[in-house]
Design a protein around this motif. Structure first.
Motif, PDB file in Angstrom:
ATOM      1  N   THR A  98       0.825  -1.202   0.000  1.00  0.00           N
ATOM      2  CA  THR A  98       0.000   0.000   0.000  1.00  0.00           C
ATOM      3  C   THR A  98       0.868   1.264   0.000  1.00  0.00           C
ATOM      4  O   THR A  98       1.929   1.277   0.627  1.00  0.00           O
ATOM      5  CB  THR A  98      -0.913   0.014   1.252  1.00  0.00           C
ATOM      6  N   MET A 100      -0.162   3.882   1.491  1.00  0.00           N
ATOM      7  CA  MET A 100      -0.538   4.592   2.724  1.00  0.00           C
ATOM      8  C   MET A 100       0.176   3.951   3.914  1.00  0.00           C
ATOM      9  O   MET A 100      -0.434   3.305   4.758  1.00  0.00           O
ATOM     10  CB  MET A 100      -2.067   4.524   2.876  1.00  0.00           C
ATOM     11  N   THR A 101       1.493   4.136   3.956  1.00  0.00           N
ATOM     12  CA  THR A 101       2.300   3.526   5.017  1.00  0.00           C
ATOM     13  C   THR A 101       3.600   4.282   5.194  1.00  0.00           C
ATOM     14  O   THR A 101       3.927   5.185   4.411  1.00  0.00           O
ATOM     15  CB  THR A 101       2.578   2.033   4.711  1.00  0.00           C
ATOM     16  N   ASN A 127      -6.857   0.934   4.219  1.00  0.00           N
ATOM     17  CA  ASN A 127      -6.049  -0.282   4.061  1.00  0.00           C
ATOM     18  C   ASN A 127      -6.094  -0.728   2.613  1.00  0.00           C
ATOM     19  O   ASN A 127      -7.052  -0.433   1.882  1.00  0.00           O
ATOM     20  CB  ASN A 127      -6.595  -1.404   4.950  1.00  0.00           C
ATOM     21  N   TYR A 149      -3.447  -0.051   8.813  1.00  0.00           N
ATOM     22  CA  TYR A 149      -3.325   1.393   8.992  1.00  0.00           C
ATOM     23  C   TYR A 149      -4.042   1.866  10.261  1.00  0.00           C
ATOM     24  O   TYR A 149      -5.228   1.571  10.453  1.00  0.00           O
ATOM     25  CB  TYR A 149      -3.885   2.117   7.756  1.00  0.00           C
ATOM     26  N   SER A 154      -6.199  -5.168   8.414  1.00  0.00           N
ATOM     27  CA  SER A 154      -6.480  -5.289   6.977  1.00  0.00           C
ATOM     28  C   SER A 154      -7.415  -6.462   6.732  1.00  0.00           C
ATOM     29  O   SER A 154      -7.553  -7.348   7.568  1.00  0.00           O
ATOM     30  CB  SER A 154      -5.183  -5.578   6.213  1.00  0.00           C
ATOM     31  N   HIS A 176       1.192  -1.136  13.530  1.00  0.00           N
ATOM     32  CA  HIS A 176       0.175  -0.312  14.198  1.00  0.00           C
ATOM     33  C   HIS A 176      -0.825  -1.153  14.981  1.00  0.00           C
ATOM     34  O   HIS A 176      -1.701  -0.582  15.618  1.00  0.00           O
ATOM     35  CB  HIS A 176      -0.653   0.473  13.164  1.00  0.00           C
ATOM     36  N   HIS A 342      -0.137  11.083   8.906  1.00  0.00           N
ATOM     37  CA  HIS A 342       0.239   9.726   8.487  1.00  0.00           C
ATOM     38  C   HIS A 342      -0.658   9.329   7.319  1.00  0.00           C
ATOM     39  O   HIS A 342      -1.831   9.131   7.532  1.00  0.00           O
ATOM     40  CB  HIS A 342       0.056   8.727   9.623  1.00  0.00           C
ATOM     41  N   TYR A 343      -0.127   9.146   6.134  1.00  0.00           N
ATOM     42  CA  TYR A 343       1.237   9.311   5.721  1.00  0.00           C
ATOM     43  C   TYR A 343       1.299  10.072   4.405  1.00  0.00           C
ATOM     44  O   TYR A 343       0.343  10.039   3.646  1.00  0.00           O
ATOM     45  CB  TYR A 343       1.870   7.929   5.455  1.00  0.00           C
TER      46      TYR A 343
END
Ligand SMILES: *Cc1c(COP(=O)(O)O)cnc(C)c1O
Length: 403
Positions: A98, A100-101, A127, A149, A154, A176, A342-343
């Motif tokens: 992903t 988004m991390t 996610n 996330y 997930s 996380h 984030h992020y």
């Protein structure tokens, strides 16, 4: 008579009195006297690293998440590298993750000489979207790395189905999500390998530190060798067996976690249940309060999960506020609320842009969501007054910018 605005009501960024006198960080460890004592005890023992505390911590951790094996590492990033190695990633391979991390999730694929391929996220959880993974599987794909996330697990079941069908290894980055539950099972007991971080802002702190959990003994063995130069037994085993001989069987690293850190981890583990409960309490207080504040959206929670709440990322609704994310962010910081973001989607970092030619626009959901996100303070040591201060500040700032 109309109300006379007081200095209290003026935003701190405009010279008003801030909601708090001191900065409240977005995340922070809690260390008690018994944590300190556990470390002192190790310092007075015969072992500083790779002693009895390592196996003790690994066994207790594996039992806690419900996995058969756990291998400790010197950081979450080292643990990700170990998992990418154990998954067999090599040059020419692809692994899907992903945007988004934190960059480390994708970087571990590069450490193995393989190529990270991003897949966009679900609009509600942020996610990785299993349908987007399916679209990006090629004959070169070897692994998938979903990230939980903010602590929201997930959708691992459909990802494991895809993995079964295409022969892929699933590495869940649960940095996380220690203590999170997916379909009534604890995170760490579901994917082929699950990675945790013990950085001080995470649920359990050892300074630096990480762990990989797995049910497969051959993966556990590969992880243990990889973290110890590729050597097939450790010094402590050799000493107790009265042997000098050892064999280096693969190219590994020194990614060992010390006995000092493992003693701290063991002590921290005894408080994890209580810490999770407190994080869930704080999330519930936030979510209830923000229902009444226009322009602020709380994170969504799917029905089949119990999140671990590493972060509490709100979204700023541009239709209801006369402000950009940066305005709200700066105003909250001025109120002494230590907000963060984030992020920045990984593919937008200069390194990824230059290596892979990303220009922005490739992952529209991650990119548009990023523009709206602000992480509020979330850690188990927050007092009720701290929580109240955050809610007061969000209400003050959102009220000021209300359209
Ligand atoms: C913290 C974190 C890591 C890296 O962990 P370190 O222990 O800091 O190396 C990796 N992935 C995610 C999503 C993280 O939040």
């Amino acid at each position: 008579m109309g109300a006379i605005p007081t200095t209290r009501e003026a935003l701190a960024i405009h010279g008003g009195v801030p909601v708090r006198e001191t900065l409240l960080p977005y995340g922070k460890q809690s260390i008690d006297d018994d944590d300190v004592q556990a470390v002192v005890d190790v310092l007075r023992s015969d072992w500083m690293t790779t002693g009895p505390k390592v196996a003790e911590f690994e066994e207790a951790f594996a039992a806690w998440v419900g996995a058969k094996h756990a291998a400790s590492f010197s950081s979450g990033t080292a643990a990700l590298h170990g998992a990418a190695f154990a998954a067999g990633l090599k040059p020419g391979d692809e692994a899907i993750t992903t945007p988004m991390t934190f960059a480390a999730t994708a970087n571990c694929v590069l450490y193995q000489g393989a190529r990270p391929v991003f897949a966009d996220v679900c609009i509600d959880t942020l996610n990785i979207d299993p349908a987007e993974i399916a679209r990006r599987i090629t004959s070169k794909t070897r692994a998938v790395l979903p990230v939980d996330y903010a602590g929201h697990p997930s959708e691992v079941s459909p990802i494991l189905e895809l993995a079964d069908k295409h022969g892929l290894v699933v590495i869940e980055d649960a940095s996380h999500a220690l203590g999170g539950e997916y379909q009534r099972r604890r995170v760490g007991s579901i994917a082929h390998m699950t990675v945790f971080s013990f950085h001080p802002v995470k649920h359990l702190a050892t300074g630096e530190g990480g762990m990989v959990t797995t049910d497969q003994p051959q993966l556990a063995e590969a992880l243990r060798r990889f973290r110890n130069h590729g050597i097939s037994s450790d010094a402590r085993q050799r000493q107790s067996a009265g042997q000098w001989h050892y064999e280096m069987v693969l190219l590994g690293f020194n990614y060992r976690l010390t006995d000092i850190a493992c003693a701290l981890g063991l002590s921290q583990l005894t408080k994890l249940e209580a810490n999770l409960e407190r994080r869930r309490e704080i999330a519930a207080l936030y979510t209830e309060a923000f229902q009444k504040i226009t322009g602020i959206t709380s994170p969504s929670v799917r029905p089949d999960v119990n999140p671990a709440w590493h972060l509490y990322p709100i979204r700023i609704d541009p239709l209801h506020l006369r402000a950009k994310r940066v305005d709200v962010f700066s105003a909250l910081r001025a109120e002494n609320i230590g907000v963060n973001v984030h992020y920045i989607p990984v593919h937008l970092h200069p390194y990824y842009r230059s290596q892979f030619g990303y220009k922005g626009g490739e992952y529209p959901i991650a990119e548009a969501s990023y523009e709206q996100l602000i992480s509020l303070p979330m850690f188990h040591g927050m007092s009720n007054q701290d929580v109240e201060d955050v809610i007061t500040a969000v209400d003050k700032v959102a009220g000021h910018f209300a359209a």
